[in-house]
Design a protein around this motif. Structure first.
Motif, short mmCIF file in Angstrom:
data_model
loop_
_atom_site.label_atom_id
_atom_site.label_comp_id
_atom_site.label_asym_id
_atom_site.label_seq_id
_atom_site.Cartn_x
_atom_site.Cartn_y
_atom_site.Cartn_z
N UNK A 346 -0.14 -1.51 66.85
CA UNK A 346 0.37 -0.10 66.84
C UNK A 346 2.02 -0.01 66.06
N UNK A 347 2.21 -1.71 66.36
CA UNK A 347 3.52 -2.25 65.64
C UNK A 347 3.37 -2.58 64.12
N UNK A 348 2.54 -3.06 63.90
CA UNK A 348 2.47 -2.48 62.25
C UNK A 348 2.25 -2.13 61.66
N UNK A 349 0.77 -0.82 61.41
CA UNK A 349 1.35 0.28 61.83
C UNK A 349 1.69 1.09 61.47
N UNK A 350 2.99 0.86 62.57
CA UNK A 350 3.88 1.34 62.21
C UNK A 350 4.76 1.64 61.12
N UNK A 351 5.10 -0.14 61.06
CA UNK A 351 6.21 -0.58 59.69
C UNK A 351 6.06 -0.22 58.68
N UNK A 352 4.71 -0.96 58.35
CA UNK A 352 4.39 -0.77 57.21
C UNK A 352 3.94 -0.06 56.00
N UNK A 353 3.94 1.13 56.29
CA UNK A 353 4.12 2.62 55.35
C UNK A 353 5.59 2.69 54.81
N UNK A 354 6.33 2.40 56.42
CA UNK A 354 7.77 2.32 56.01
C UNK A 354 8.52 1.89 55.12
N UNK A 355 7.53 0.65 55.29
CA UNK A 355 8.73 -0.32 54.23
C UNK A 355 8.29 -0.06 52.34
N UNK A 356 6.94 0.26 52.80
CA UNK A 356 5.92 1.03 51.10
C UNK A 356 7.19 2.55 50.94
#
Length: 420
Positions: A346-356
């Motif tokens: 869930x951390x991976x799902x959480x952080x990637x869109x935020x960087x984008x």
């Protein structure tokens, strides 16, 4: 998604980033082990103090150099900047090899500071160059691959450094490999395509305080960008909290040896990698925070569940210590493994869109400043994680209860992200 790895506009950057992250953690892990088992006593200093001081030494440059790194990333070709930084890493790692050979803990601490400095200069260029080389619909995939590669590098670098340094002639192997990896990273950076400088007339500021305040003043009105930046920093707080507790959680709560703590690091790193890769399949290249709150709720629920399944009597001092094979073969421990993987996934799902979101929603001339400010807030949140965990433990709070605190707090963060 993996098609990007076949393109020159991404692969050299990916390899350069991977080798840099590997070397950072390879060196840090080797230094921590060397301080703990050899250099701390030789220098007459408590190894526990030295290890925590080392963590602070590595983070400090992100505060000191973030504003200057942002200005340089705007003034010059970012691919050139990365090549300069990677060449500097070779020199720094040569200093590390010398420090290991001499057994000089103070030289190694100075090298650690310089490693943090080169990372502080590399980070704004790395993240702000992605929108220049990738199409907007490729940013999710590109960030997902970068995050996957970063955590794989953290895992392999940490394990390799810890295993190699204490072996016979380990200091020579670690020193030589660190210089070789730095050289390979510099070589791969030579193939990163050039970019147009964003603001060639930019004046590089060395006034840390005023420039930092100025950057934050620019970012705060960008509500979605600023909110994403703080949400990313919260992830680093959560991640730092879990990773820091793995050794003592494994030994004192579960009664296991260091192999289980290493396995937890592997599970956590792989979970974030898989979650980062899954973003492209879920979002289909669309830059949105639509699913970020759900990912935060997943972290929150799994954290509470981890507390529940870890709520056990303390391990007796004379109890036998079990290894990874025996631990993972016991059915009652399955839920611990499952919870850790879910938190990380869930951390991976959480952080990637935020960087984008940070890269795409900020004006082009502000992206490097946003990344620099993000580095500052990430460092602050990780420092708060270390300090907060230390205070809670001194108050008698157990490690599973620390995991529990991550549940409701992350749930609230998910609600706030949903309001962006």
């Amino acid at each position: 998604m993996f098609g990007l790895l076949l393109k020159r506009r991404f692969l050299p950057l990916f390899l350069t980033q991977f080798m840099g992250a590997f070397n950072d953690n390879f060196f840090k892990s080797a230094l921590m082990m060397l301080i703990t088992y050899r250099l701390g006593d030789a220098a007459g200093i408590d190894s526990r103090i030295m290890v925590n001081a080392a963590a602070g030494v590595f983070i400090l440059p992100f505060f000191v150099f973030a504003p200057t790194a942002s200005d340089i990333a705007d003034k010059y070709d970012r691919s050139d900047l990365m090549r300069w930084v990677k060449f500097a890493e070779i020199v720094v790692m040569a200093g590390a090899a010398l420090g290991f050979w001499l057994g000089n803990v103070w030289l190694l601490m100075a090298v650690l500071f310089l490693m943090g400095a080169q990372s502080a200069f590399f980070s704004p260029a790395k993240y702000s160059i992605l929108p220049q080389h990738l199409k907007e619909e490729e940013l999710i995939a590109g960030n997902g691959l970068i995050q996957m590669g970063t955590y794989l590098a953290i895992l392999t670098g940490t394990i390799a450094g810890g295993l190699m340094i204490l072996r016979e002639n380990g200091i020579y192997w670690v020193g030589g490999l660190a210089v070789s990896i730095a050289a390979a990273g510099w070589l791969s950076s030579m193939f990163i395509p050039p970019t147009k400088p964003i603001n060639p007339e930019c004046k590089v500021s060395f006034n840390i305080v005023s420039r930092t305040i100025e950057m934050f003043r620019d970012i705060v009105p960008m509500r979605k960008v600023f909110g994403s930046m703080l949400a990313i920093s919260w992830f680093w707080l959560v991640g730092a909290t879990f990773l820091a507790q793995f050794p003592t959680y494994s030994r004192l709560i579960l009664g296991t040896d260091e192999s289980v703590a290493t396995a937890f690091l592997a599970i956590f790193s792989c979970g974030i990698g898989f979650g980062s890769m899954a973003c492209e399949s879920i979002l289909k290249g669309k830059i949105t925070t639509k699913y970020v709150p759900s990912a935060a709720y997943g972290i929150a629920i799994a954290s509470v569940l981890l507390w529940y399944v870890s709520d056990r009597p303390p391990v007796a001092p004379d109890a036998p210590i079990i290894g990874a094979w025996e631990f993972f073969s016991r059915p009652e421990n399955f839920m611990i493994t499952f919870c850790l993987f879910v938190i990380a996934f869930c951390g991976g799902l959480y952080i990637v869109p935020l960087y984008a979101v940070m890269q795409s929603k900020a004006p082009e001339e502000k992206v490097s400043g946003v990344i620099a400010c993000s580095n500052i807030t990430d460092s602050i949140f990780m420092a708060v994680a270390a300090l907060g965990a230390g205070v809670l433990i001194s108050w008698g709070v157990s490690i599973p209860q620390i995991f529990l605190t991550m549940g409701p707090t992350t749930f609230v963060v998910g609600l706030l992200v949903g309001m962006l």
